[in-house]
Design a protein around this motif. Structure first.
Motif, mmCIF file in Angstrom:
data_model
loop_
_atom_site.group_PDB
_atom_site.id
_atom_site.type_symbol
_atom_site.label_atom_id
_atom_site.label_comp_id
_atom_site.label_asym_id
_atom_site.label_seq_id
_atom_site.Cartn_x
_atom_site.Cartn_y
_atom_site.Cartn_z
ATOM 1 N N VAL A 265 -2.120 4.192 13.500
ATOM 2 C CA VAL A 265 -2.588 3.995 11.998
ATOM 3 C C VAL A 265 -0.881 4.170 10.730
ATOM 4 C CG1 VAL A 265 -3.302 6.884 10.771
ATOM 5 C CG2 VAL A 265 -4.011 6.023 12.745
ATOM 6 N N HIS A 266 -0.550 4.022 10.499
ATOM 7 C CA HIS A 266 0.209 3.690 8.641
ATOM 8 C C HIS A 266 -0.064 4.935 7.904
ATOM 9 C CE1 HIS A 266 2.673 0.116 10.758
ATOM 10 N NE2 HIS A 266 1.491 -0.170 10.825
ATOM 11 N N ARG A 267 0.621 6.323 7.998
ATOM 12 C CA ARG A 267 0.294 7.149 6.905
ATOM 13 C C ARG A 267 0.962 6.556 5.193
ATOM 14 N NH1 ARG A 267 -4.219 9.596 8.919
ATOM 15 N NH2 ARG A 267 -3.261 10.709 11.137
ATOM 16 N N LEU B 292 0.978 -1.221 -0.260
ATOM 17 C CA LEU B 292 0.580 -0.117 -0.157
ATOM 18 C C LEU B 292 0.917 1.448 0.683
ATOM 19 C CD1 LEU B 292 -3.595 -0.872 2.809
ATOM 20 C CD2 LEU B 292 -3.038 -0.470 -0.371
ATOM 21 N N GLY B 293 2.263 0.972 0.319
ATOM 22 C CA GLY B 293 2.642 1.933 0.071
ATOM 23 C C GLY B 293 2.536 3.212 1.426
ATOM 24 N N VAL B 294 3.169 2.603 2.689
ATOM 25 C CA VAL B 294 2.627 3.089 4.085
ATOM 26 C C VAL B 294 3.608 3.652 4.238
ATOM 27 C CG1 VAL B 294 0.417 2.925 4.189
ATOM 28 C CG2 VAL B 294 0.960 1.481 5.635
ATOM 29 N N SER B 295 3.885 4.384 5.608
ATOM 30 C CA SER B 295 5.179 4.446 6.081
ATOM 31 C C SER B 295 4.938 4.058 7.834
ATOM 32 C CB SER B 295 5.039 5.859 6.937
ATOM 33 O OG SER B 295 3.871 6.670 7.904
ATOM 34 N N GLY B 296 5.780 3.843 8.303
ATOM 35 C CA GLY B 296 6.266 3.230 9.504
ATOM 36 C C GLY B 296 6.261 1.611 9.169
ATOM 37 N N ALA B 297 7.406 0.871 9.671
ATOM 38 C CA ALA B 297 6.882 -0.952 9.962
ATOM 39 C C ALA B 297 5.422 -0.859 10.968
ATOM 40 C CB ALA B 297 8.396 -1.643 11.168
ATOM 41 N N LEU C 172 -3.452 3.146 6.456
ATOM 42 C CA LEU C 172 -3.320 1.469 7.027
ATOM 43 C C LEU C 172 -3.439 1.902 8.177
ATOM 44 C CD1 LEU C 172 -3.680 -1.390 7.035
ATOM 45 C CD2 LEU C 172 -1.712 -1.163 6.695
ATOM 46 N N VAL C 173 -5.319 1.035 9.072
ATOM 47 C CA VAL C 173 -4.688 1.340 10.222
ATOM 48 C C VAL C 173 -4.870 -0.237 10.845
ATOM 49 C CG1 VAL C 173 -6.182 1.797 11.539
ATOM 50 C CG2 VAL C 173 -6.409 3.314 10.299
ATOM 51 N N HIS C 174 -4.137 -0.093 11.880
ATOM 52 C CA HIS C 174 -3.496 -1.883 12.319
ATOM 53 C C HIS C 174 -4.125 -1.701 13.447
ATOM 54 C CE1 HIS C 174 -0.353 -5.364 12.981
ATOM 55 N NE2 HIS C 174 -1.709 -5.683 13.229
ATOM 56 N N VAL C 175 -4.903 -2.316 13.884
ATOM 57 C CA VAL C 175 -5.856 -3.218 15.293
ATOM 58 C C VAL C 175 -5.147 -3.948 15.442
ATOM 59 C CG1 VAL C 175 -8.079 -2.576 16.553
ATOM 60 C CG2 VAL C 175 -7.847 -1.116 14.441
ATOM 61 N N ASP C 176 -4.912 -4.000 16.749
ATOM 62 C CA ASP C 176 -5.147 -5.771 17.252
ATOM 63 C C ASP C 176 -6.055 -5.837 18.927
ATOM 64 O OD1 ASP C 176 -4.035 -8.158 19.074
ATOM 65 O OD2 ASP C 176 -1.913 -7.806 18.736
ATOM 66 N N ALA C 177 -7.002 -6.726 18.167
ATOM 67 C CA ALA C 177 -8.079 -6.714 19.518
ATOM 68 C C ALA C 177 -7.027 -8.163 20.910
ATOM 69 C CB ALA C 177 -9.389 -6.979 18.819
ATOM 70 N N TYR C 178 -6.953 -8.121 20.641
ATOM 71 C CA TYR C 178 -5.937 -9.220 21.880
ATOM 72 C C TYR C 178 -6.709 -9.217 23.055
ATOM 73 C CZ TYR C 178 -3.792 -13.652 23.718
ATOM 74 O OH TYR C 178 -3.594 -14.468 24.095
ATOM 75 N N ARG C 179 -6.391 -8.016 23.435
ATOM 76 C CA ARG C 179 -6.533 -8.068 24.805
ATOM 77 C C ARG C 179 -7.906 -6.882 24.923
ATOM 78 N NH1 ARG C 179 -2.037 -7.314 23.099
ATOM 79 N NH2 ARG C 179 -0.196 -8.116 23.573
ATOM 80 N N LEU C 180 -8.904 -7.068 23.941
ATOM 81 C CA LEU C 180 -9.982 -6.448 24.366
ATOM 82 C C LEU C 180 -10.618 -7.393 24.592
ATOM 83 C CD1 LEU C 180 -10.159 -4.101 21.087
ATOM 84 C CD2 LEU C 180 -9.706 -2.969 23.815
ATOM 85 N N GLY C 181 -12.037 -7.092 25.841
ATOM 86 C CA GLY C 181 -12.896 -8.015 25.991
ATOM 87 C C GLY C 181 -14.026 -7.757 24.942
ATOM 88 N N SER C 182 -14.052 -6.714 25.149
ATOM 89 C CA SER C 182 -15.725 -6.186 24.103
ATOM 90 C C SER C 182 -15.377 -5.315 23.356
ATOM 91 C CB SER C 182 -16.992 -5.668 25.747
ATOM 92 O OG SER C 182 -16.425 -4.672 25.281
#
Ligand SMILES: Nc1ncnc2c1ncn2[C@@H]1O[C@H](COP(=O)(O)OP(=O)(O)OP(=O)(O)O)[C@@H](O)[C@H]1O
Ligand SMILES: [Mg+2]
Length: 318
Positions: free
Chosen positions: A227-229, A211-216, A237-247
Motif C-alpha cells: 500500500v502506497h499512501r 498520484l503523489g503516493v509515498s514509497g518507491a 495506490l495498492v500495488h499487487v503482484d499476483a504472479y506467485r498466486l495460484g488461485s
C-alpha cells in the motif's frame, strides 16, 4: 492460388483450419456458405437479410470493407464480412456451414477480425443479433459484446476495441502511467498483463509518481501487496503482484476487498484472478514485438464496464 493467411490452426479432429482474407473471386463460394448457414437456422419473422444474399452483394460488401474466409482442408467452411464507417466497424453474415459447426471456427474468425481492427482507426465493433436466438446472443456476450439498442427482435450488440499506445522507451511507459493517474479515482481496479519484464511495474511507477503516493513502486518480491499512501489527499495506490498466486482464493487472502473502495488498485498478473475485485475495470496488456533488439512496447487499454466507457475520449483530451 497464393492466399493471405491471417491465422492457421489444427482443429480437434486433425483437419487444418486456415483463415484467409476474402477475395472478390471468392464471392460465389462465400454466398453459398452464408445461404447454407442462415438457411439451416429456424425461421424468424422478418427473415434475416442474409437469406437474400447474392454473389454481387458479397462483392460489394467486400469492396466496402473486408472479409475473413475460413477454409477447412481447403473447403469453404465459414465467413465473416466487416464494414467500416468512420470509427465503427460492423460485423455481418457471421456464418459457419452446419457441417463445420461446433469446432470453434466462429470464435477463431471473430478473434482474427478483432485483431485486424485493433490498431486501425476503429474504436467500436457492432453487429445485429436476433433475440429469437438467445444462445447466439449469449455467445456474443461471452466475446465481450453488450446490448446497446433493440428494435423489435433485432438487438444491436457492441464492443469497444482496446486503445493502443506505443511506448518506445521505459520512460514512455512510465508516462502512460502518469497520464492514467489523471483518469483514475478511488475504487478503480486496473489489471495489468504481459510477459515477465513487459513493463507492468514500470507503468505502475509512473502511475504512483503522478498520484503523489509515498514509497518507491518496485517489484514486490516477497510482499505480494504493497500500500502506497497518498501524500496529497488523493487515493492510495495498492500495488499487487499476483504472479506467485495460484488461485483467486489466494488473492482473497490478501483482503484487497477492504481497501479497494478508497484506493486505486493495480494488480500485475491479475488476469483470470482479480476480476472478482470489480465488475468494472481497466485491463492493461503490455506486449513486445518479435525482435528482441527492439524495446518498443504496445500498451493495450481495454475498458470493461460503464465506469470506463469514456476512456478513449478522456485519454485523448489529456
Ligand atoms: N518501452 C519500454 N517499456 C517498458 N519497459 C521497458 C521499455 N524498454 C525497456 N524497458 C525495461 O524493461 C523492464 C521492464 O520491467 P518491469 O519490471 O516493469 O516489467 P514487469 O512487466 O513488471 O515484469 P514482471 O512480470 O517481472 O513483474 C525494465 O527494466 C525497463 O527499464
Ligand atoms: Mg512487475
Amino acid at each position: 492460388m497464393q492466399r493471405d493467411v491471417l491465422a492457421e490452426s489444427v482443429l480437434g479432429d486433425g483437419r487444418r483450419l486456415q483463415l484467409v482474407t476474402a477475395e472478390p473471386g471468392d464471392a460465389d463460394a462465400i454466398c453459398a456458405v452464408i445461404l447454407d448457414a442462415f438457411g439451416a437456422r429456424p425461421q424468424v419473422d422478418p427473415p434475416p437479410p442474409a437469406l437474400a444474399e447474392t454473389p454481387e452483394g458479397v462483392r460489394a460488401a467486400l469492396a466496402g470493407g473486408f472479409g475473413v474466409f475460413a477454409l477447412v482442408d481447403d473447403q469453404p467452411a465459414g465467413v465473416v464480412i466487416v464494414s467500416i464507417a468512420n470509427d465503427v466497424a460492423g460485423v455481418h453474415r457471421v456464418s459457419v456451414r452446419p457441417s463445420f459447426q461446433r469446432l470453434g471456427i466462429a470464435s477463431a474468425m471473430v478473434t482474427v477480425v478483432l485483431e485486424e481492427l485493433t490498431g486501425q482507426a476503429v474504436h467500436r465493433v457492432e453487429l445485429v443479433a436476433r433475440a429469437e436466438f438467445p444462445q447466439v446472443v449469449s455467445w456474443w456476450q461471452r466475446h465481450g459484446f453488450v446490448e446497446v439498442a433493440r428494435v423489435g427482435t433485432s438487438l444491436t450488440l457492441a464492443r469497444e476495441l482496446p486503445l493502443c499506445i506505443t511506448a518506445a522507451t521505459a520512460e514512455d511507459t512510465q508516462q502512460v502511467g502518469r497520464r492514467l493517474a489523471q483518469l483514475v479515482r478511488a475504487g478503480d481496479v486496473l489489471i495489468a498483463s504481459g510477459e515477465l519484464g513487459a513493463g507492468k511495474t514500470t507503468l505502475t511507477q509512473g502511475l504512483g509518481e503522478a498520484l503523489g503516493v509515498s514509497g518507491a513502486v518496485i517489484s514486490p518480491t516477497f510482499v505480494l501487496s504493497r500500500v502506497h499512501r497518498s501524500t496529497v489527499g488523493g487515493p492510495d495506490l495498492v500495488h499487487v503482484d499476483a504472479y506467485r498466486l495460484g488461485s483467486a482464493a489466494e488473492l482473497d487472502d490478501l483482503d484487497l476487498d477492504d481497501s479497494v473502495a478508497d484506493s486505486v488498485t493495480l494488480v500485475e498478473w491479475g488476469a483470470g484472478l482479480a476480476e472478482g475485485l470489480s465488475d468494472e475495470r481497466l485491463e492493461i496488456d503490455i506486449r513486445r514485438g518479435l525482435d528482441p533488439e527492439d524495446e518498443t512496447r504496445w500498451i493495450f487499454l481495454t475498458p470493461v464496464g460503464p465506469r470506463w466507457a469514456g476512456l478513449r475520449e478522456e485519454w485523448e483530451q489529456r
